[in-house]
Design a protein around this motif. Structure first.
Motif, PDB file in Angstrom:
ATOM      1  N   ALA A   1      89.777  67.138  16.021  1.00 51.63           N
ATOM      2  CA  ALA A   1      89.498  67.448  14.453  1.00 51.63           C
ATOM      3  C   ALA A   1      89.874  66.302  13.543  1.00 51.63           C
ATOM      4  O   ALA A   1      89.299  65.941  12.649  1.00 51.63           O
ATOM      5  N   SER A   2      91.178  65.868  13.751  1.00 51.89           N
ATOM      6  CA  SER A   2      91.866  64.823  12.899  1.00 51.89           C
ATOM      7  C   SER A   2      90.872  63.641  12.892  1.00 51.89           C
ATOM      8  O   SER A   2      90.682  62.993  11.798  1.00 51.89           O
ATOM      9  N   LEU A   3      90.384  63.208  14.276  1.00 48.21           N
ATOM     10  CA  LEU A   3      89.840  61.914  14.399  1.00 48.21           C
ATOM     11  C   LEU A   3      88.380  62.084  13.738  1.00 48.21           C
ATOM     12  O   LEU A   3      88.064  61.239  12.970  1.00 48.21           O
TER      13      LEU A   3
ATOM     14  N   LEU B   1      96.558  70.800  21.250  1.00 52.24           N
ATOM     15  CA  LEU B   1      96.632  69.630  20.787  1.00 52.24           C
ATOM     16  C   LEU B   1      95.473  68.476  21.040  1.00 52.24           C
ATOM     17  O   LEU B   1      95.405  67.741  20.043  1.00 52.24           O
ATOM     18  N   GLY B   2      94.735  69.006  21.941  1.00 54.90           N
ATOM     19  CA  GLY B   2      93.584  68.275  22.144  1.00 54.90           C
ATOM     20  C   GLY B   2      92.457  68.432  21.113  1.00 54.90           C
ATOM     21  O   GLY B   2      91.836  67.623  20.401  1.00 54.90           O
ATOM     22  N   MET B   3      92.356  69.981  20.735  1.00 54.96           N
ATOM     23  CA  MET B   3      91.591  70.186  19.623  1.00 54.96           C
ATOM     24  C   MET B   3      91.945  69.531  18.073  1.00 54.96           C
ATOM     25  O   MET B   3      91.134  69.160  17.504  1.00 54.96           O
ATOM     26  N   GLY B   4      93.236  69.586  18.042  1.00 53.04           N
ATOM     27  CA  GLY B   4      93.960  68.992  16.761  1.00 53.04           C
ATOM     28  C   GLY B   4      93.558  67.472  16.643  1.00 53.04           C
ATOM     29  O   GLY B   4      93.161  66.964  15.737  1.00 53.04           O
ATOM     30  N   PHE B   5      93.726  66.903  17.717  1.00 51.85           N
ATOM     31  CA  PHE B   5      93.682  65.511  17.646  1.00 51.85           C
ATOM     32  C   PHE B   5      92.083  65.091  17.599  1.00 51.85           C
ATOM     33  O   PHE B   5      91.731  64.363  16.701  1.00 51.85           O
TER      34      PHE B   5
ATOM     35  N   GLU C   1      86.973  58.390   5.931  1.00 52.27           N
ATOM     36  CA  GLU C   1      87.469  56.922   5.952  1.00 52.27           C
ATOM     37  C   GLU C   1      86.547  56.069   6.513  1.00 52.27           C
ATOM     38  O   GLU C   1      86.686  54.582   6.484  1.00 52.27           O
TER      39      GLU C   1
ATOM     40  N   MET D   1      87.566  64.151  11.120  1.00 53.44           N
ATOM     41  CA  MET D   1      87.981  64.241   9.586  1.00 53.44           C
ATOM     42  C   MET D   1      88.174  62.843   9.210  1.00 53.44           C
ATOM     43  O   MET D   1      87.754  62.547   8.085  1.00 53.44           O
TER      44      MET D   1
ATOM     45  N   ASN E   1      87.784  52.340   8.400  1.00 51.44           N
ATOM     46  CA  ASN E   1      89.192  52.225   7.891  1.00 51.44           C
ATOM     47  C   ASN E   1      90.059  52.998   8.678  1.00 51.44           C
ATOM     48  O   ASN E   1      91.222  52.675   8.786  1.00 51.44           O
ATOM     49  N   MET E   2      89.446  53.997   9.247  1.00 45.67           N
ATOM     50  CA  MET E   2      90.109  54.995  10.286  1.00 45.67           C
ATOM     51  C   MET E   2      91.114  54.081  11.426  1.00 45.67           C
ATOM     52  O   MET E   2      92.114  54.422  11.739  1.00 45.67           O
ATOM     53  N   PHE E   3      90.515  52.885  11.725  1.00 49.41           N
ATOM     54  CA  PHE E   3      91.115  52.023  12.678  1.00 49.41           C
ATOM     55  C   PHE E   3      91.959  51.007  12.366  1.00 49.41           C
ATOM     56  O   PHE E   3      92.499  50.337  13.195  1.00 49.41           O
TER      57      PHE E   3
END
Lengths: 141, 150
Positions: free
Chosen positions: B45-47, B39-43, B54, B49, B57-59
């Protein structure tokens, strides 16, 4: 009976995750949804991991670095799944997703990639894949 | 529609790879330690990307609802259920039921249009289609003595 209940709930949660992500993406954007849901999931899992302390020391160091990055795929899984759900609905998305998932796992098993134990192709697996694809065709047309 | 199916296929292929990689990590450490890493890796990578695609705008989280923060707990529920089911039933039966349940709930939520997603009206074709796919999953998983993995 308890095992069946856990498996049943697990499947429900996996689909619910996709549906919830699709819903949240409508409001705040897909990458934002993926980031936020995994952040809270990460915090909770970390809290549990610290409580149960099931990690052996140096466990990560024994794994190949490539395998440690598996979690990063989730960013692209969530993005693709959410976009697909918004385009073609939940049922068709999950159906196509599961077919690709089972087929690739099958190929990896047969070829023995990533050091998994090699397995023989058998007739039931071909029939199963054929039925799944037929099911998607019936589902859609 | 084709784009949607293609994206779903890509997602499925990535899930397959991820399951294998995660299982490899799990060989050396416990399932909660593995889940935390995943889940840490997924977080991360999502952040990353999101920032690439974006920028700032991401925030800006418009229409943010408090329950969105809690949705990440569903993933923790998934892990608890799968670990327990696999322990009690063994991988083959556990995964067969998980996949069947996934499809059943997909059909249910499409029909209900739950959580404000576009409703896909229930049709007999859909039910038959899902039943054939479930049949395929059962033949695939239970036919022949393969060691199972999702």
């Amino acid at each position: 009976m308890r095992g069946i209940l856990f498996a049943f709930l697990g499947g429900a949660c996996i689909t619910l995750q996709g549906v919830a992500n699709a819903r949240i993406s409508q409001d705040i954007g897909t990458w934002q949804a993926a980031t936020i849901t995994q952040l809270t999931g990460f915090i909770m899992a970390l809290a549990i991991a610290l409580m149960v302390r099931d990690g052996k020391k140096h466990g990560f160091r024994k794994s190949k670095p490539l395998y440690l990055t598996g979690g990063a795929f989730a960013a692209f899984v969530i993005f693709s799944e959410v976009t697909a759900i918004q385009n073609i609905g939940v049922t068709l998305t999950i159906s196509a997703l599961l077919i690709a998932q089972l087929c690739l796992t099958f190929v990896i098993d047969v070829r023995g990639w990533f050091g998994v134990a090699k397995q023989k192709m058998k007739l039931p697996q071909f029939i199963g894949i054929g039925m799944m694809i037929l099911g998607v065709v019936v589902l859609k047309f | 529609m084709l784009a949607g199916i293609l994206l779903a296929l890509i997602a499925g292929a990535l899930v397959s790879l991820q399951n294998i990689f995660n299982a490899k990590v799990n060989e050396h450490t416990g399932s909660w330690t593995t889940t935390t890493l995943v889940l840490g890796m997924g977080f991360a990578a999502s952040l990353l990307m999101g920032l690439i695609m974006e920028g700032k705008n991401m925030f800006t989280l418009q229409h943010m609802q408090p329950w969105y923060w809690l949705s990440g707990m569903i993933g923790v529920g998934v892990v608890i259920c799968l670990v327990q089911a696999t322990r009690i039933l063994g991988a083959t039966y556990a995964i067969s039921i998980v996949l069947t349940s996934q499809l059943g709930f997909a059909l249910l939520w499409d029909s209900l249009g739950w959580l404000g997603l576009a409703k896909v009206p229930f049709s007999f074709n859909q039910l038959i289609g899902v039943l054939i796919i479930v049949g395929g999953i059962l033949v695939f998983k239970l036919g022949g003595a393969r060691e199972s993995r999702a």
